[in-house]
Design a protein around this motif. Structure first.
Motif, PDB file in Angstrom:
ATOM      1  N   PHE A  11       0.829  -1.144  -0.127  1.00  0.00           N
ATOM      2  CA  PHE A  11       0.027   0.012   0.153  1.00  0.00           C
ATOM      3  C   PHE A  11       0.950   1.133  -0.078  1.00  0.00           C
ATOM      4  CE2 PHE A  11      -3.128  -2.973   1.509  1.00  0.00           C
ATOM      5  CZ  PHE A  11      -4.171  -2.822   0.710  1.00  0.00           C
ATOM      6  N   LEU A  14       1.950   1.846  -3.581  1.00  0.00           N
ATOM      7  CA  LEU A  14       1.121   2.840  -4.298  1.00  0.00           C
ATOM      8  C   LEU A  14       0.962   3.933  -3.874  1.00  0.00           C
ATOM      9  CD1 LEU A  14      -1.822  -0.188  -4.480  1.00  0.00           C
ATOM     10  CD2 LEU A  14      -0.588   0.732  -6.349  1.00  0.00           C
TER      11      LEU A  14
ATOM     12  N   GLU B   4      -4.915  17.672   2.239  1.00  0.00           N
ATOM     13  CA  GLU B   4      -5.108  16.220   1.567  1.00  0.00           C
ATOM     14  C   GLU B   4      -6.507  15.876   1.473  1.00  0.00           C
ATOM     15  OE1 GLU B   4      -3.384  11.682   1.588  1.00  0.00           O
ATOM     16  OE2 GLU B   4      -2.898  12.907   3.191  1.00  0.00           O
ATOM     17  N   ILE B  35     -16.859  17.625 -26.804  1.00  0.00           N
ATOM     18  CA  ILE B  35     -15.682  16.603 -26.713  1.00  0.00           C
ATOM     19  C   ILE B  35     -14.692  17.179 -25.636  1.00  0.00           C
ATOM     20  CG2 ILE B  35     -14.155  17.891 -28.494  1.00  0.00           C
ATOM     21  CD1 ILE B  35     -13.631  14.904 -29.361  1.00  0.00           C
ATOM     22  N   TYR B  36     -14.681  18.586 -25.241  1.00  0.00           N
ATOM     23  CA  TYR B  36     -13.360  18.784 -24.552  1.00  0.00           C
ATOM     24  C   TYR B  36     -14.162  18.640 -23.088  1.00  0.00           C
ATOM     25  CZ  TYR B  36     -10.841  21.255 -28.011  1.00  0.00           C
ATOM     26  OH  TYR B  36     -10.087  21.379 -28.815  1.00  0.00           O
ATOM     27  N   PHE B  39     -13.006  15.060 -22.427  1.00  0.00           N
ATOM     28  CA  PHE B  39     -11.689  14.848 -22.352  1.00  0.00           C
ATOM     29  C   PHE B  39     -11.452  15.209 -20.602  1.00  0.00           C
ATOM     30  CE2 PHE B  39      -7.589  17.039 -22.381  1.00  0.00           C
ATOM     31  CZ  PHE B  39      -6.680  15.931 -22.690  1.00  0.00           C
ATOM     32  N   VAL B  43      -9.797  13.079 -17.809  1.00  0.00           N
ATOM     33  CA  VAL B  43      -8.449  13.261 -17.139  1.00  0.00           C
ATOM     34  C   VAL B  43      -8.706  13.526 -15.598  1.00  0.00           C
ATOM     35  CG1 VAL B  43      -6.677  15.232 -16.903  1.00  0.00           C
ATOM     36  CG2 VAL B  43      -7.484  14.403 -18.974  1.00  0.00           C
ATOM     37  N   LEU B  46      -9.393  10.231 -14.076  1.00  0.00           N
ATOM     38  CA  LEU B  46      -7.806   9.330 -13.783  1.00  0.00           C
ATOM     39  C   LEU B  46      -7.111   9.768 -12.691  1.00  0.00           C
ATOM     40  CD1 LEU B  46      -6.668   8.999 -17.594  1.00  0.00           C
ATOM     41  CD2 LEU B  46      -7.564   7.018 -16.232  1.00  0.00           C
ATOM     42  N   ILE B  47      -7.321  11.208 -12.401  1.00  0.00           N
ATOM     43  CA  ILE B  47      -6.563  11.676 -11.303  1.00  0.00           C
ATOM     44  C   ILE B  47      -7.121  11.329 -10.052  1.00  0.00           C
ATOM     45  CG2 ILE B  47      -5.768  13.887 -10.081  1.00  0.00           C
ATOM     46  CD1 ILE B  47      -5.351  15.096 -12.804  1.00  0.00           C
ATOM     47  N   VAL B  50      -6.079   7.658  -9.164  1.00  0.00           N
ATOM     48  CA  VAL B  50      -4.812   7.641  -8.683  1.00  0.00           C
ATOM     49  C   VAL B  50      -4.713   8.063  -7.136  1.00  0.00           C
ATOM     50  CG1 VAL B  50      -2.446   8.546  -9.056  1.00  0.00           C
ATOM     51  CG2 VAL B  50      -3.515   7.847 -10.787  1.00  0.00           C
ATOM     52  N   LEU B  51      -5.531   9.079  -6.841  1.00  0.00           N
ATOM     53  CA  LEU B  51      -5.794   9.630  -5.409  1.00  0.00           C
ATOM     54  C   LEU B  51      -6.114   8.526  -4.658  1.00  0.00           C
ATOM     55  CD1 LEU B  51      -6.825  13.190  -5.708  1.00  0.00           C
ATOM     56  CD2 LEU B  51      -4.634  12.591  -5.164  1.00  0.00           C
ATOM     57  N   LYS B  52      -6.860   7.696  -5.154  1.00  0.00           N
ATOM     58  CA  LYS B  52      -7.536   6.686  -4.220  1.00  0.00           C
ATOM     59  C   LYS B  52      -6.635   5.637  -3.772  1.00  0.00           C
ATOM     60  CE  LYS B  52     -12.079   8.121  -5.500  1.00  0.00           C
ATOM     61  NZ  LYS B  52     -13.406   7.553  -6.374  1.00  0.00           N
ATOM     62  N   PHE B  53      -5.484   5.401  -4.603  1.00  0.00           N
ATOM     63  CA  PHE B  53      -4.555   4.278  -4.482  1.00  0.00           C
ATOM     64  C   PHE B  53      -3.884   4.162  -3.196  1.00  0.00           C
ATOM     65  CE2 PHE B  53      -2.593   3.708  -8.993  1.00  0.00           C
ATOM     66  CZ  PHE B  53      -3.786   3.070  -9.269  1.00  0.00           C
ATOM     67  N   GLY B  54      -3.568   3.093  -2.551  1.00  0.00           N
ATOM     68  CA  GLY B  54      -2.969   2.937  -1.281  1.00  0.00           C
ATOM     69  C   GLY B  54      -3.732   3.245  -0.234  1.00  0.00           C
ATOM     70  N   ASP B  55      -5.045   3.075  -0.323  1.00  0.00           N
ATOM     71  CA  ASP B  55      -5.844   3.229   1.021  1.00  0.00           C
ATOM     72  C   ASP B  55      -6.452   1.728   1.507  1.00  0.00           C
ATOM     73  OD1 ASP B  55      -7.593   3.702   3.139  1.00  0.00           O
ATOM     74  OD2 ASP B  55      -8.768   5.211   1.921  1.00  0.00           O
ATOM     75  N   ARG B  56      -5.968   1.202   2.461  1.00  0.00           N
ATOM     76  CA  ARG B  56      -6.289  -0.115   2.668  1.00  0.00           C
ATOM     77  C   ARG B  56      -7.509  -0.529   3.474  1.00  0.00           C
ATOM     78  NH1 ARG B  56      -1.635  -2.311   6.616  1.00  0.00           N
ATOM     79  NH2 ARG B  56      -3.229  -4.118   6.268  1.00  0.00           N
TER      80      ARG B  56
END
Lengths: 363, 127
Positions: A11, A14, B4, B35-36, B39, B43, B46-47, B50-56
């Motif tokens: 974790f 990540l 954060e 279309i913008y 887009f 984006v 996706l961000i 990634v911000l939600k990565f690594g929360d257990r």
């Protein structure tokens, strides 16, 4: 703690990847957006062309990954070239930052350790044969693994010393033996090593640390009560402690040696028979020199020395003890024969060996 | 105030609002869907992922799952758009437009779940 460490490291990895990934996404998004907005060369009718999102993503994908097919679908205008130049440098910075972070993490000791633990646990989980859990891969551990291998059993090894784990990997066992460099005293490590697996046939604690062996004995007793545990214990209080937890096989190597010595002194033939019957599989019968009867000189009077003195005394042989510490030499209660000879504490034992006074050899 | 948490909440809500902005309008009318905006929605989604990565935690896992669903749906919508205009050459017909918008509608649903979790999490917090 150990159980949470490997998973929490994943974790953490990540979490550390967040910033580089967001930077990459932003750089990619900005560049693509710019490419769709910057005016391109006029088409046949003189109207200004602009790259569509499809072409912009295509162009930037091969540019940012340094493949560089050139200016597609048409030769760019000067404004577009200006923007692309900026984008190229931005993307290089983004990639360098991301790759740098990734490689720094791959070198990280904690991360490597977490990966090793996961791989080991997976290996053990996939074992579909009976195996023994061997804690400590010293001289004895190596012999036991060899014997188990020849008997057709698998062994799962936990060893604290990295060099010894490396040694295990160099041995050519017929079966693959999963090994982990970790402290066997941690119950979680034992769980990773398959203590509660239904294929586990027994636990053998052989580390040269009594407290670790005791921890293994307790963990085995509490987590897998039906599993036989063989535990090494050098001190009598460890033996008592293990016995209080119901450990079935407690082996004190000093006592064992003393017993064998006593047997060899008492009846050499019985000793040879014992060696033949309990020897490792595949060993050939060798002639052992019988311990000679007569006066013995015992250098050092620690826990091993005490056991040896007892064995020699039981065989009614005179013993002279040499030890530097006067304090440690106390006549054994109920001693039948010899009085230990304390040496002057200032003089090293080796040089004063000849000066030792003859013991009162009485029987 | 935790910076954060501000950034986290900002991106989750922003992803949902952009997605809604693209979705709203007549389903088969290309002039209602920019279309913008699609887009930007991709984006920001996706961000947010990634911000939600690594929360257990369990809630963190659900957060990540909803975000991944939204990404998948929006990327599928973008691919349909690109395919229709550049590969198939049919252009933005009513059928193509409605399939793009309905895909983004699915993503909007996932984003709404994300926002609901965020609100529930905030309300459940006692201090």
């Amino acid at each position: 703690m150990t159980s949470s460490t490997p998973t929490s490291t994943i974790f953490l990895v990540l979490r550390r990847l967040r910033t580089p990934l967001i930077v990459l996404i932003i750089i990619f998004a900005l560049s693509v957006l710019g490419l769709t907005l910057v005016p391109g060369p006029p088409d046949a009718n003189g109207a200004i062309q602009r790259l569509s999102f499809f072409h912009a993503v295509y162009f930037f994908s091969y540019t940012a990954t340094t493949i560089g097919f050139g200016e597609i679908p048409y030769a760019f205008s000067e404004q577009q070239r200006l923007w692309v130049t900026l984008c190229i440098y931005l993307s290089v910075i983004g990639w360098a930052y991301t790759l740098g972070t990734v490689f720094a993490m791959l070198q990280d000791k904690n991360f490597l350790n977490a990966v090793a633990v996961q791989r080991f646990a997976r290996q053990v989980r996939r074992l579909r044969e009976h195996f023994f859990l061997v804690c400590g891969y010293g001289e004895t551990g190596r012999l036991i693994c060899k014997a188990l291998d020849e008997l057709g059993y698998r062994a799962v090894v936990i060893e604290k010393d990295e060099a010894k784990v490396g040694d295990l990997e160099l041995q050519s066992y017929s079966a693959d033996m999963p090994a982990l460099c970790a402290d066997a005293g941690e119950p979680d490590t034992l769980l990773f090593a398959g203590l509660t697996s239904r294929y586990c046939r027994g636990v053998i604690a052989l580390t040269n640390d009594d407290s670790t062996n005791l921890a293994v004995a307790i963990a085995a007793r509490l987590l897998a009560p039906a599993l036989p545990a063989l535990c090494r214990a050098e001190h009598s209080d460890t033996v008592a402690n293990m016995a209080s937890f119901g450990t079935r096989h407690i082996i004190n190597p000093f006592e064992k040696f003393g017993e064998y010595m006593a047997l060899a002194l008492h009846s050499p033939a019985a000793y040879h028979l014992l060696l033949w019957l309990t020897g490792l599989p595949g060993t050939t019968v060798t002639r052992h020199r019988d311990p000679p009867a007569g006066k013995w000189v015992l250098c050092g009077y620690g826990s091993f020395g005490k056991v040896m003195t007892q064995a020699l005394e039981n065989a009614a042989l005179p013993v002279t003890i040499i030890d530097r510490a006067r304090r440690s030499i106390q006549p054994i209660t109920g001693s039948r024969a010899t009085a230990p000879v304390p040496m002057p504490s200032a003089a090293p034992a080796s040089t004063t060996r000849s000066a030792s006074s003859p013991p009162p050899a009485t029987t | 105030m935790n910076l954060e948490k501000v950034i986290f909440g900002f991106f989750i809500v922003f992803a949902a609002t952009l997605n809604f902005g693209f979705f709203i309008g007549e389903i088969d009318n290309p002039s209602h869907h920019d279309i913008y905006e699609l887009f930007a929605a991709i984006v920001v989604n996706l961000i947010a992922t990634v911000l939600k990565f690594g929360d257990r935690t369990q809630i963190g896992a659900i957060h990540l799952a909803t975000s991944l669903v939204a990404d998948l749906q929006l990327l599928a919508a973008a691919m349909v758009w690109g395919y229709a205009v550049h590969v198939a050459g049919t252009g933005l017909s009513a059928g193509v437009m409605s399939s793009i918008v309905s895909l983004s509608g699915g993503a909007l649903f996932a984003n709404v779940i994300s926002v609901v979790i965020l609100i529930a999490e905030t309300i459940m917090q006692r201090r």
